[in-house]
Design an enzyme around this catalytic site. Structure first.
Site, short mmCIF file in Angstrom:
data_model
loop_
_atom_site.label_atom_id
_atom_site.label_comp_id
_atom_site.label_asym_id
_atom_site.label_seq_id
_atom_site.Cartn_x
_atom_site.Cartn_y
_atom_site.Cartn_z
N GLU A 34 0.90 -1.16 0.00
CA GLU A 34 0.00 0.00 0.00
C GLU A 34 0.94 1.21 0.00
OE1 GLU A 34 -2.22 0.89 3.57
OE2 GLU A 34 -3.54 2.26 2.49
N ARG A 260 5.74 -12.74 9.37
CA ARG A 260 6.41 -11.50 9.02
C ARG A 260 7.74 -11.45 9.76
NH1 ARG A 260 2.27 -7.30 10.24
NH2 ARG A 260 3.80 -6.01 9.19
N LYS A 270 4.73 0.18 9.97
CA LYS A 270 4.74 1.43 9.21
C LYS A 270 4.28 2.59 10.08
CE LYS A 270 3.57 0.02 4.71
NZ LYS A 270 2.84 0.24 3.46
#
Length: 551
Positions: A34, A260, A270
């Site tokens: 994104e 992850r 983020k």
RNA sequence: UGGGGUGUCGCCAAGCGGUAAGGCACCGGACUUUGACUCCGGUAUUCGCAGGUUCGAAUCCUGCCACCCCAGCCA
């Protein structure tokens, strides 16, 4: 670099089976960021996985921006992300934007409505939450859940036409408000967002599809075979499948989740990285202390090292936190083989060679790499006065200390052996100069009858290149920042140490921005893009040399 | 206390019923004009725990325990 000897991870095993069974002839993956921030080392793991797998299987991998939330996204990020992916060494088969599918997505939403599988809900966000129930209690059905198809169609059309304000209505999937999986309790498919300028579609839309609706369809449109994502989406897989099972689309990618990446002494979310940048705790997304691709690049990391690191850590479904040493090992391994050697003194102490002719300069040569002659040599200049590091001299020391000691000898790297005869002090009693004698018979050969164990690096005083050197330490002082409280409280106040008085050997005056070197006996360094006051070059410490001495 | 996951050496991670790979780190030693690199050698009788099945289990079964994820009109 794709780890020839590493055993196949579980995803490759699935792919092997799919290829063997004939389920697929060719593999298609995608990396779906994104554009709301910069890529970090955790994304690198996903990139190396997605792009690496199609290199191994001769498949295709697309770069697709998951840009369904214009409130958080910026065109600037889509540029930076592409740069980072390319820098890592990958080229996508196709470049896509989920926003390009808005038209098709809308059509599939209509199809769901027509099938009675989606409805326009007039509940407010607060009401939706209240109706959703909790982890242990089932939700209640929305009072708008059983509207007629025609009414839903009309309402949805008017949502698109901008007839309703933000938050007043949503299009929801009609699944099961009592599902133990919260994601299946009639999840929102579309929300209304006025007044936003989408970086790709401008103001063409005022309703935006949600991730859970967009992602599976985007994957299917692109013919993705294996949709790899992280573990937190595992609970969404039933929804991913539900969407594809209920629309007319002839493709059903398989979503596979993997863990992850977590790295000690840094943060990967983020949100937190954005906060570090926005609040000025670091100089920017490319601050050399950041775990972002841009930060690592500026720090001097190589794409090869990052890829190697990703291959070394593997891909599994188990939550894990990798030690920083793992990353450091990867970059050291690459740099040891590729980085030219140079000499630089970080804490200068003057050495005066009393038996060296005043003003005499002798040209010496030093190999650019001790084990690779192909890398050539560079010129060194020996003068009567040279800088050595303060740590490389002691008035007295035990035998474990193999550097210069008063009365003892040491070799000046690539040069002669010198003996320290006396020290000169200033008013405060601090040593400001060491006076030595050099042995002219020791250039390129060992002295007769005695062994000189130590070797120290040096820089000729009159030819020194003055520079600023930036030394880095971990950004946070604890392995898991924020584990108990605010992660900002765990910031390491000494993560950056600026050394303004460093002196470098002459050849470093021509170092290009981005060029990497090993400053022998110190660390690997990379010429920064910016210069310090007075036009002096700045060198960023990439990673220290391994130090098994500890003294 | 609902659902979904995960637990193999300090950190990653192989293993897929036949008797614990490898990498990082660490500890020895060799080499060395970088206390670097390289090279040798060492480091889990044991696989979260407890039972069970089996000639044989980290691998199968049962029950516990721990940790992670989910109640955005974020992704």
């Amino acid at each position: 670099m794709s780890a020839e000897n590493t055993p196949k991870n579980f995803i490759c095993q699935i792919i092997d089976a799919d290829l063997a069974s004939g389920k697929h002839q060719r593999i298609v993956t995608r990396f779906p960021p994104e554009p709301n921030g910069y890529l970090h080392i955790g994304h690198a793991k996903s990139i190396v996985l997605n792009f690496g797998v199609v290199e191994d299987y001769a498949g295709r991998c697309n770069l697709r921006f998951d840009d369904t939330n214009p409130a958080k996204e910026e065109a600037h990020f889509v540029e930076a992300i592409q740069e980072d992916v390319r820098w890592l060494g990958y080229e996508w088969s196709e470049l896509h934007f989920a926003s390009k599918y808005f038209g098709q997505l809308y059509g599939f939403a209509v199809e769901l409505i027509e099938k009675g599988l989606a409805y326009v809900c007039d509940l407010s966000p607060e009401e939706v939450r209240a109706y959703r129930g909790t982890l242990t209690e089932p939700g209640r059905e929305s009072p708008w859940r059983n509207r007629g198809v025609e009414e839903n169609l009309d309402l949805f059309r008017r949502m698109r036409e901008g007839k309703f304000p933000d938050g007043s209505r949503t299009l929801r999937a009609r699944i099961d408000m009592a599902s133990p999986n919260m994601n299946l309790r009639d999840p929102a498919l579309y929300r209304i967002r006025h007044g936003l300028i989408h970086h790709q579609t401008g103001d063409a839309w005022c309703i935006y599809p949600m991730y859970d609706f967009t992602h599976p369809i985007s994957d299917a449109i692109e013919g993705v075979t294996h949709s790899l994502c992280t573990l937190e989406f595992e609970d969404h897989r039933p929804l991913y499948d539900w969407v594809l099972d209920n629309i007319s689309i002839g493709c059903h990618p398989q979503q596979i989740e993997f863990a992850r990446l977590n790295l000690e002494y840094t943060v990967m979310s983020k949100r937190k990285l954005t906060q570090l940048v926005d609040e000025g705790h670091v100089s920017g997304w490319d601050d050399p202390r950041m775990p972002t691709i841009a930060g690592l690049r500026r720090r001097g990391y190589t794409p090869e090292a990052i890829r190697d690191f990703c291959n070394r850590i593997g891909v599994t479904r188990a939550d894990s936190t990798v030690e920083m040493g793992m990353l450091e090992s990867a970059i050291r391994g690459d740099l040891d083989a590729c980085a030219p050697r140079r000499m630089a003194v970080l804490q200068p102490l003057k050495l005066v060679i009393v038996n060296w002719t005043e003003d005499h300069e002798e040209i010496l040569r030093g190999p650019n790499h001790p084990k690779n002659e192909d890398m050539g040599t560079r010129e060194l200049v020996m003068t009567r006065e040279v800088w050595i590091d303060r740590d490389d001299f002691r008035e007295e020391a035990n035998k474990k200390y193999k550097r210069l000691v008063l009365g003892g000898e040491v070799r000046l790297r690539n040069g002669y052996v010198v003996r320290a005869d006396e020290v000169v002090r200033d008013e405060q009693g601090e040593i400001v100069e060491v006076r030595c004698t050099y042995d002219p018979e020791t250039l390129g050969r060992n002295p007769e009858g005695r062994k000189v164990r130590g070797v120290i690096h040096w820089v000729p005083v009159p030819r020194a290149v003055h520079a600023q050197v930036r030394l880095y330490d971990r950004l946070f002082r604890v392995p898991q920042p924020g584990r108990d409280g605010n992660f900002l409280a765990d910031l390491n106040p000494d993560s950056l140490r600026v050394i303004d008085g460093a002196v470098l050997e002459p050849s470093l005056g021509e170092a290009a921005v981005g060029e990497r070197f090993q400053f022998e006996r110190e660390s690997y360094f990379c010429r920064d893009i910016e210069d310090a006051a007075g036009g002096r070059p700045v060198f960023n410490q990439i990673v220290s040399l391994r130090d098994s001495w500890g003294g």
